[in-house]
Enzyme design. Structure first.
Site, PDB file in Angstrom:
ATOM      1  N   LYS A 127      12.909  -2.258  -8.851  1.00  0.00           N
ATOM      2  CA  LYS A 127      13.512  -1.452  -7.793  1.00  0.00           C
ATOM      3  C   LYS A 127      13.980  -2.357  -6.658  1.00  0.00           C
ATOM      4  O   LYS A 127      15.030  -2.166  -6.073  1.00  0.00           O
ATOM      5  CB  LYS A 127      12.514  -0.427  -7.250  1.00  0.00           C
ATOM      6  CG  LYS A 127      13.220   0.639  -6.460  1.00  0.00           C
ATOM      7  CD  LYS A 127      12.342   1.290  -5.428  1.00  0.00           C
ATOM      8  CE  LYS A 127      11.886   0.382  -4.366  1.00  0.00           C
ATOM      9  NZ  LYS A 127      12.093   0.827  -3.005  1.00  0.00           N
ATOM     10  N   HIS A 168       2.023   4.606  -5.103  1.00  0.00           N
ATOM     11  CA  HIS A 168       2.610   5.719  -5.851  1.00  0.00           C
ATOM     12  C   HIS A 168       2.694   5.287  -7.314  1.00  0.00           C
ATOM     13  O   HIS A 168       2.228   4.189  -7.677  1.00  0.00           O
ATOM     14  CB  HIS A 168       3.975   6.093  -5.265  1.00  0.00           C
ATOM     15  CG  HIS A 168       4.910   4.926  -5.091  1.00  0.00           C
ATOM     16  ND1 HIS A 168       5.423   4.220  -6.161  1.00  0.00           N
ATOM     17  CD2 HIS A 168       5.393   4.315  -3.974  1.00  0.00           C
ATOM     18  CE1 HIS A 168       6.206   3.254  -5.719  1.00  0.00           C
ATOM     19  NE2 HIS A 168       6.193   3.271  -4.384  1.00  0.00           N
ATOM     20  N   GLY A 182       0.812  -1.210   0.000  1.00  0.00           N
ATOM     21  CA  GLY A 182       0.000   0.000   0.000  1.00  0.00           C
ATOM     22  C   GLY A 182       0.847   1.263   0.000  1.00  0.00           C
ATOM     23  O   GLY A 182       2.024   1.225  -0.340  1.00  0.00           O
ATOM     24  N   GLN A 230      14.572  -8.927  -4.203  1.00  0.00           N
ATOM     25  CA  GLN A 230      13.238  -9.504  -3.969  1.00  0.00           C
ATOM     26  C   GLN A 230      12.697 -10.145  -5.245  1.00  0.00           C
ATOM     27  O   GLN A 230      12.184 -11.272  -5.225  1.00  0.00           O
ATOM     28  CB  GLN A 230      12.302  -8.398  -3.488  1.00  0.00           C
ATOM     29  CG  GLN A 230      10.827  -8.750  -3.530  1.00  0.00           C
ATOM     30  CD  GLN A 230       9.974  -7.655  -2.924  1.00  0.00           C
ATOM     31  OE1 GLN A 230       9.994  -7.456  -1.729  1.00  0.00           O
ATOM     32  NE2 GLN A 230       9.214  -6.945  -3.744  1.00  0.00           N
ATOM     33  N   HIS A 246       3.855   1.698  -8.201  1.00  0.00           N
ATOM     34  CA  HIS A 246       2.803   0.679  -8.089  1.00  0.00           C
ATOM     35  C   HIS A 246       1.827   0.795  -9.268  1.00  0.00           C
ATOM     36  O   HIS A 246       1.383  -0.216  -9.830  1.00  0.00           O
ATOM     37  CB  HIS A 246       2.010   0.860  -6.792  1.00  0.00           C
ATOM     38  CG  HIS A 246       2.825   0.722  -5.535  1.00  0.00           C
ATOM     39  ND1 HIS A 246       2.978   1.751  -4.632  1.00  0.00           N
ATOM     40  CD2 HIS A 246       3.508  -0.326  -5.010  1.00  0.00           C
ATOM     41  CE1 HIS A 246       3.722   1.343  -3.612  1.00  0.00           C
ATOM     42  NE2 HIS A 246       4.061   0.086  -3.811  1.00  0.00           N
TER      43      HIS A 246
HETATM   44  P1  AMP Z   1       5.930  -2.379  -1.895  1.00  0.00           P
HETATM   45  O1  AMP Z   1       4.544  -1.870  -1.669  1.00  0.00           O
HETATM   46  O2  AMP Z   1       7.001  -1.370  -1.615  1.00  0.00           O
HETATM   47  O3  AMP Z   1       6.155  -3.723  -1.252  1.00  0.00           O
HETATM   48  O4  AMP Z   1       6.053  -2.640  -3.457  1.00  0.00           O
HETATM   49  C1  AMP Z   1       5.117  -3.433  -4.147  1.00  0.00           C
HETATM   50  C2  AMP Z   1       5.631  -3.697  -5.530  1.00  0.00           C
HETATM   51  O5  AMP Z   1       5.826  -2.468  -6.223  1.00  0.00           O
HETATM   52  C3  AMP Z   1       6.996  -4.415  -5.538  1.00  0.00           C
HETATM   53  O6  AMP Z   1       7.001  -5.361  -6.599  1.00  0.00           O
HETATM   54  C4  AMP Z   1       7.946  -3.286  -5.797  1.00  0.00           C
HETATM   55  O7  AMP Z   1       9.151  -3.706  -6.397  1.00  0.00           O
HETATM   56  C5  AMP Z   1       7.141  -2.424  -6.732  1.00  0.00           C
HETATM   57  N1  AMP Z   1       7.664  -1.059  -6.720  1.00  0.00           N
HETATM   58  C6  AMP Z   1       7.896  -0.285  -5.641  1.00  0.00           C
HETATM   59  N2  AMP Z   1       8.443   0.900  -6.018  1.00  0.00           N
HETATM   60  C7  AMP Z   1       8.559   0.856  -7.366  1.00  0.00           C
HETATM   61  C8  AMP Z   1       9.058   1.761  -8.359  1.00  0.00           C
HETATM   62  N3  AMP Z   1       9.544   2.955  -8.029  1.00  0.00           N
HETATM   63  N4  AMP Z   1       9.003   1.378  -9.649  1.00  0.00           N
HETATM   64  C9  AMP Z   1       8.518   0.162  -9.994  1.00  0.00           C
HETATM   65  N5  AMP Z   1       8.032  -0.729  -9.122  1.00  0.00           N
HETATM   66  C10 AMP Z   1       8.053  -0.391  -7.818  1.00  0.00           C
END
Ligand code: AMP
Length: 281
Positions: free
Chosen positions: A149, A34, A31, A153, A37
């Site tokens: 990014k 941005h 969540g 992971q 996502h």
């Molecule tokens: P998170 O909510 O931070 O766990 O991220 C959820 C997903 O969004 C993960 O697969 C992240 O790698 C991806 N994500 C987060 N930030 C970015 C970004 N700036 N550009 C592309 N994908 C992103």
């Protein structure tokens, strides 16, 4: 768009979609959405008949003293953004339902988790691999979308999906950046204005790494790493977890600057830990 909290209800919908023969794209997140996502959601929307987004701040991937409690949870704003991105289902489960009393089964990919962020965040990737495996079983997607990014992971999820025979295609998505190059992250919201300016130096440093490699003037990865560390320090970044030059698949440290490679950085700006990387094919 429907918002679902119960695992059973999500499983029922996933079962229905499967019986109807619908293709399902899945974007797991914590969540505080941005544009990064949103880029994953847009790709999922373009490639599938149904799109599920999970919003779950996964306690199992936070270490003691990390930001689990203060991690932003703007659910109303997130659901509005999800709706405008054309999401069909927002799955927002409760931690107690995913990790009930006596929960004791974990998924690990130690060969890929041992380096880079692994030693700095013990248990983190075990928490990530476990929750993604659980979510795959609940949502049963044909495709799942992950950002580059979080490069380590992404590689761990690819490995886990293949090793455990999940019938899911992992779709890597490019890093979405602010206009000054800072990788978008929910944690950027923690930064003060001055810290925010410093944070832009991470990507500048990665880019200078790319130029240095392409100039062919450097002898070794150690040579590059010490130049990049100095650059980060000169930008006012005092705490560097690591600067690494790794093989893009094994994530092992490289002995030469031969491509393909990935330069990976993890630093602290104040109390905020930020990571970024750049791949050289
Ligand atoms: P998170 O909510 O931070 O766990 O991220 C959820 C997903 O969004 C993960 O697969 C992240 O790698 C991806 N994500 C987060 N930030 C970015 C970004 N700036 N550009 C592309 N994908 C992103």
């Amino acid at each position: 768009m429907k918002i679902i909290h119960a695992v059973k209800e999500m499983q029922n919908i996933a079962g229905l979609w499967q019986r109807e023969g619908k293709s399902v794209g899945f974007v797991p997140t914590m969540g505080a959405l941005h544009k990064g996502h949103l880029s994953l959601l847009r790709k999922a929307r373009a490639e599938n008949e149904r799109v599920a987004l999970s919003i779950f701040v996964n306690p199992a991937q936070f270490g003691p003293g990390e930001d689990y409690l203060r991690y932003p949870r703007p659910l109303q704003r997130d659901t509005n953004m999800a709706k405008s991105a054309g999401v069909d289902i927002v799955f927002n489960p409760k931690a107690g339902e995913l990790y009930p009393e006596f929960f004791s089964t974990w998924v690990e990919a130690p060969a890929l988790a041992k380096g880079l962020c692994g030693p700095f965040r013990p248990g983190h990737f075990r928490g990530v691999a476990t929750i993604v495996a659980k979510l795959f079983n609940i949502v049963r997607p044909g495709r799942a979308y992950f950002g580059m990014k979080d490069y380590q992971q992404l590689k761990i999820i690819e490995r886990m999906t293949s090793d455990l025979n999940f019938p899911v295609k992992i779709v890597p998505c490019p890093t979405v950046r602010e206009s000054d190059g800072l990788a978008m992250s929910s944690r950027n919201a923690y930064l003060s204005q001055a810290q925010r300016a410093t944070a832009a130096k991470i990507f500048e440093t990665l880019q200078s790494g790319r130029s240095l490699i392409e100039s062919n003037k450097l002898k070794s990865p150690e040579n590059l790493i010490s130049l990049l560390r100095r650059r980060l320090q000169n930008s006012g970044i005092r705490k560097i977890d690591y600067v690494a030059v790794a093989h893009p698949e094994t994530l092992d440290d490289l002995k030469s600057l031969k491509k393909p490679l990935v330069i990976v950085i993890a630093v602290w700006i104040g109390k905020t830990r930020l990571i970024d990387n750049i791949c050289l094919k």
